[in-house]
Scaffold this motif. Structure first.
Motif, PDB file in Angstrom:
ATOM      1  N   THR A 133       3.360  -5.106  10.304  1.00  0.00           N
ATOM      2  CA  THR A 133       3.713  -5.572  11.633  1.00  0.00           C
ATOM      3  C   THR A 133       3.335  -7.037  11.815  1.00  0.00           C
ATOM      4  O   THR A 133       2.246  -7.449  11.408  1.00  0.00           O
ATOM      5  N   GLN A 170      -5.086   4.702   9.926  1.00  0.00           N
ATOM      6  CA  GLN A 170      -5.272   4.022   8.642  1.00  0.00           C
ATOM      7  C   GLN A 170      -5.955   2.698   8.945  1.00  0.00           C
ATOM      8  O   GLN A 170      -5.492   1.902   9.769  1.00  0.00           O
ATOM      9  N   ASN A 172       0.885  -1.156   0.000  1.00  0.00           N
ATOM     10  CA  ASN A 172       0.000   0.000   0.000  1.00  0.00           C
ATOM     11  C   ASN A 172       0.928   1.213   0.000  1.00  0.00           C
ATOM     12  O   ASN A 172       1.498   1.572   1.026  1.00  0.00           O
ATOM     13  N   TYR A 213       8.527  -5.355  11.600  1.00  0.00           N
ATOM     14  CA  TYR A 213       8.001  -5.553  10.250  1.00  0.00           C
ATOM     15  C   TYR A 213       8.559  -6.835   9.637  1.00  0.00           C
ATOM     16  O   TYR A 213       9.727  -7.169   9.832  1.00  0.00           O
ATOM     17  N   GLN A 251       4.679   2.639  16.958  1.00  0.00           N
ATOM     18  CA  GLN A 251       3.479   3.420  16.673  1.00  0.00           C
ATOM     19  C   GLN A 251       3.634   4.746  17.406  1.00  0.00           C
ATOM     20  O   GLN A 251       4.025   4.771  18.570  1.00  0.00           O
TER      21      GLN A 251
HETATM   22  N1  ARG Z   1       2.736  -1.347  10.657  1.00  0.00           N
HETATM   23  C1  ARG Z   1       1.347  -1.136  10.547  1.00  0.00           C
HETATM   24  C2  ARG Z   1       0.599  -2.444  10.380  1.00  0.00           C
HETATM   25  O1  ARG Z   1       1.116  -3.426  10.029  1.00  0.00           O
HETATM   26  C3  ARG Z   1       0.954  -0.197   9.435  1.00  0.00           C
HETATM   27  C4  ARG Z   1       1.380  -0.594   8.073  1.00  0.00           C
HETATM   28  C5  ARG Z   1       0.779   0.266   6.999  1.00  0.00           C
HETATM   29  N2  ARG Z   1       1.451   0.036   5.787  1.00  0.00           N
HETATM   30  C6  ARG Z   1       1.219   0.659   4.611  1.00  0.00           C
HETATM   31  N3  ARG Z   1       1.970   0.366   3.602  1.00  0.00           N
HETATM   32  N4  ARG Z   1       0.264   1.516   4.507  1.00  0.00           N
HETATM   33  O2  ARG Z   1      -0.568  -2.526  10.577  1.00  0.00           O
END
Ligand code: ARG
Length: 257
Positions: free
Chosen positions: A104, A149, A44, A217, A124
Motif C-alpha cells: 500500500t 501481519q 513476501n 498498491y 482492508q
Molecule cells: N497492503 C498491505 C500493506 O502494504 C499488506 C501487504 C502485505 N503483503 C504481503 N506480501 N504480505 O501493508
C-alpha cells in the motif's frame, strides 16, 4: 601445474552449476543468459492471490506483472522472499531493486521510498470466526484481540485505532489466520483478496461485509533511482493500456467479487 589449474577450474564450474541447479527455495521461470541484467524484486510470498508459492514456484498477480515489467526492461526477474517489514529497508539500501508485495502507498512509506504508478486498488477487511459477536467494524474495540501481519497497513491502522494492547502481530497473514482459527485472536484485519483466499482455505471463518480501509498498491524503489522508476512506470502504463494487467488480474480474481 597446468593439470591442477584445470582441476580447479572444473571444480569451480561444478560449484556454479550446482548452485544454479539447486537455486534457493522457489524459483521464477527465467531464461538465463538472455537478459541485460537482473531485476531483483523483494516480496513476501504469503499473500495470495498477489504472491504465494505453489509447487515450489512463485505465483500470483504481482509475480506475473513483475515478470512482464522485467521483460519490458530486458532484465531477468529475481524474486527474494523476505519478511514484509524488511522490504522497504532492503530497497532503500539497494539490496533489492524494487519491492512489490501488495504494498500500500502511504505517506509514511513515501518518506523512505518512491512509489510507482498504482496498479491495483485494495481494501482492508476483517476476518472473524463464523457466528462471531463481531458483526461489523463497529463491534471492534480496544478490548478485541486483533491479529495482523506485522508492519502491514492492517497493523498500522489498527494500532492507531484500537491501541497497541489490542494488536497481536504475526510474521505472515496465514499465521494470524491460524491463530484466529484456534481462538487465540478475535478477528484478523488484512487485505481483502488474501482474506478471501485464507477464508476459502480454512473452515469456520468468514469475512465481514464492510471494508475497514481503502488503499492502493504500487511498486517501491529507492529514492534517487529515478531511472528505474521511470522505466517501471512506462512498462506499467503499457501493460495497463494493452490489457495485460487486466488479463493477469482476471486469472486470479473473478469479476463478480
Ligand atoms: N497492503 C498491505 C500493506 O502494504 C499488506 C501487504 C502485505 N503483503 C504481503 N506480501 N504480505 O501493508
Amino acid at each position: 601445474m597446468m593439470e591442477r589449474k584445470k582441476l580447479v577450474a572444473f571444480i569451480m564450474t561444478m560449484v556454479v552449476a550446482m548452485a544454479m541447479i539447486t537455486g534457493c527455495g522457489a524459483s521464477s521461470s527465467s531464461k538465463k543468459g538472455e537478459y541485460e541484467g537482473e531485476l531483483i524484486m523483494a516480496t513476501n510470498a504469503t499473500f495470495p492471490p498477489y504472491e504465494f508459492v505453489e509447487n515450489g514456484e512463485y505465483e500470483g498477480i504481482d509475480v506475473e506483472i513483475a515478470g512482464k515489467i522485467a521483460e519490458e526492461l530486458n532484465l531477468e526477474l529475481v524474486i527474494e522472499d523476505v519478511e514484509f517489514g524488511s522490504i522497504i529497508a532492503g530497497v532503500e539500501s539497494g539490496k533489492y531493486d524494487m519491492g512489490m508485495a501488495g504494498m500500500t502507498v502511504t505517506d509514511e512509506r513515501k518518506e523512505s521510498v518512491n512509489f510507482s504508478e498504482t496498479y491495483a486498488v485494495a481494501v482492508q477487511s476483517v476476518i472473524v470466526p463464523a457466528g462471531s459477536d463481531i458483526k461489523s467494524i463497529d463491534d471492534i474495540s480496544a478490548d478485541t484481540k486483533i491479529g495482523v501481519q506485522q508492519d502491514t497497513t492492517g497493523d498500522i491502522y489498527a494500532t492507531e485505532d484500537y491501541g497497541d494492547e489490542a494488536i497481536v502481530r504475526y510474521k505472515a497473514g496465514p499465521d494470524a489466520v491460524q491463530a484466529l482459527a484456534s481462538g487465540k485472536v478475535d478477528c484478523v484485519i488484512i487485505d481483502k483478496e488474501p482474506a478471501k483466499a485464507y477464508v476459502a482455505a480454512n473452515d469456520g471463518l468468514e469475512l465481514l461485509d464492510s471494508a475497514y480501509a481503502e488503499e492502493e498498491y504500487a511498486i517501491c524503489v529507492a529514492k534517487g533511482n529515478d531511472e528505474l522508476l521511470e522505466k517501471i512506470n512506462t512498462a506499467l502504463t503499457k501493460l495497463k493500456s494493452d490489457g495485460t494487467i487486466d488479463e493477469i488480474v482476471s486469472k486470479y480474481i473473478s469479476a463478480e467479487d
